[in-house]
Write a protein that holds these residues in place. Structure first.
Motif, PDB file in Angstrom:
ATOM      1  N   VAL A  98      16.432   4.305  -1.453  1.00 59.75           N
ATOM      2  CA  VAL A  98      15.011   4.615  -1.570  1.00 59.75           C
ATOM      3  C   VAL A  98      14.309   3.404  -2.150  1.00 59.75           C
ATOM      4  O   VAL A  98      14.884   2.654  -2.942  1.00 59.75           O
ATOM      5  N   THR A  99      13.073   3.186  -1.742  1.00 61.68           N
ATOM      6  CA  THR A  99      12.307   2.054  -2.242  1.00 61.68           C
ATOM      7  C   THR A  99      10.838   2.416  -2.347  1.00 61.68           C
ATOM      8  O   THR A  99      10.391   3.428  -1.810  1.00 61.68           O
ATOM      9  N   ILE A 100      10.102   1.562  -3.055  1.00 60.52           N
ATOM     10  CA  ILE A 100       8.647   1.706  -3.146  1.00 60.52           C
ATOM     11  C   ILE A 100       8.035   0.538  -2.390  1.00 60.52           C
ATOM     12  O   ILE A 100       8.295  -0.624  -2.726  1.00 60.52           O
ATOM     13  N   LEU A 101       7.269   0.829  -1.371  1.00 58.08           N
ATOM     14  CA  LEU A 101       6.542  -0.203  -0.633  1.00 58.08           C
ATOM     15  C   LEU A 101       5.095  -0.174  -1.105  1.00 58.08           C
ATOM     16  O   LEU A 101       4.440   0.864  -1.054  1.00 58.08           O
ATOM     17  N   ILE A 128       6.729   5.848  -1.013  1.00 61.79           N
ATOM     18  CA  ILE A 128       8.128   6.112  -1.339  1.00 61.79           C
ATOM     19  C   ILE A 128       8.833   6.276   0.007  1.00 61.79           C
ATOM     20  O   ILE A 128       8.495   7.166   0.789  1.00 61.79           O
ATOM     21  N   THR A 129       9.793   5.393   0.266  1.00 61.51           N
ATOM     22  CA  THR A 129      10.407   5.300   1.586  1.00 61.51           C
ATOM     23  C   THR A 129      11.918   5.425   1.504  1.00 61.51           C
ATOM     24  O   THR A 129      12.555   4.793   0.658  1.00 61.51           O
ATOM     25  N   LEU A 130      12.499   6.230   2.379  1.00 62.67           N
ATOM     26  CA  LEU A 130      13.942   6.376   2.486  1.00 62.67           C
ATOM     27  C   LEU A 130      14.472   5.315   3.454  1.00 62.67           C
ATOM     28  O   LEU A 130      13.847   5.049   4.488  1.00 62.67           O
ATOM     29  N   LEU A 131      15.636   4.719   3.109  1.00 62.20           N
ATOM     30  CA  LEU A 131      16.196   3.630   3.906  1.00 62.20           C
ATOM     31  C   LEU A 131      17.651   3.899   4.248  1.00 62.20           C
ATOM     32  O   LEU A 131      18.355   4.585   3.502  1.00 62.20           O
ATOM     33  N   ASN A 132      18.112   3.273   5.348  1.00 58.46           N
ATOM     34  CA  ASN A 132      19.544   3.299   5.628  1.00 58.46           C
ATOM     35  C   ASN A 132      20.209   2.174   4.823  1.00 58.46           C
ATOM     36  O   ASN A 132      19.543   1.452   4.075  1.00 58.46           O
ATOM     37  N   MET A 140       9.092   7.126   5.755  1.00 63.36           N
ATOM     38  CA  MET A 140       8.173   7.305   4.635  1.00 63.36           C
ATOM     39  C   MET A 140       8.255   8.751   4.151  1.00 63.36           C
ATOM     40  O   MET A 140       8.127   9.689   4.935  1.00 63.36           O
ATOM     41  N   LEU A 141       8.499   8.903   2.862  1.00 60.62           N
ATOM     42  CA  LEU A 141       8.636  10.229   2.268  1.00 60.62           C
ATOM     43  C   LEU A 141       7.284  10.748   1.788  1.00 60.62           C
ATOM     44  O   LEU A 141       6.863  11.837   2.134  1.00 60.62           O
TER      45      LEU A 141
END
Length: 173
Positions: A98-101, A128-132, A140-141
């Protein structure tokens, strides 16, 4: 067992004003015009219907976004007065990061002046974005407008779903 976090209002103050006044204007006009006449049973039912519709519009304007953990599943939710209204399940398969863009965004204002006919307000958005694993696929969450709330959301996701917070850096090799 349910574990939820209510994050922020779904609409800005400007958007709320528009919903309640501009979209609600026809309801207000109909309600006021019906109050000014002598009504029979059907007239009272129509009046009650329009009052209920306007109340639903007002409630919808003051909804909040949030996340919910229920039976180890993640849901994106909509709340009104801390009561769950709607939830959508989020698939976490193959999304362990997970990351913050951060983005700079602007929103046009509905009313304008002669001095600034193209008035817009700028704000920071935190997606707030979910990533592989390789950060090549993202989902995008939720979008937030407050950095502190976005960090709180990341902490919630790390603690409840074993997601790992990483800086977005795609690996296309």
């Amino acid at each position: 067992m349910a574990n939820s976090i209510i994050l922020q209002s779904r609409y800005t103050t400007h958007q709320k004003i528009h919903m309640v006044l501009v979209l609600g204007a026809p309801f207000i006009l109909i309600i006021v015009s019906l109050l000014g006449i002598d009504l029979n049973y059907i007239g009272y039912m129509v009046l009650l219907f329009f009052i209920l519709m306007y109340t639903v519009l007002i409630c919808f304007a003051f909804t909040k976004r949030g996340l919910l953990k229920k039976d180890n599943e993640l849901y994106r939710c909509l709340y009104f007065k801390n009561k769950l209204i709607k939830k959508n399940k989020i698939n976490l398969t193959a999304k362990p990061k997970v990351t913050i863009l951060r983005f700079k965004r602007s929103q046009k204002m509905a009313w304008f002046s002669a001095a600034k006919p193209d008035l817009a307000s700028e704000f920071n958005a935190f997606d707030i974005t979910l990533l592989n694993d390789k950060h090549t696929k993202k989902e995008m969450l939720i979008t937030l407008t407050n950095d502190d709330i976005s960090k709180k959301t990341i902490t919630y996701l790390e603690e409840n779903f074993n997601l790992k917070h990483e800086v977005y850096s795609p690996d296309f090799s």
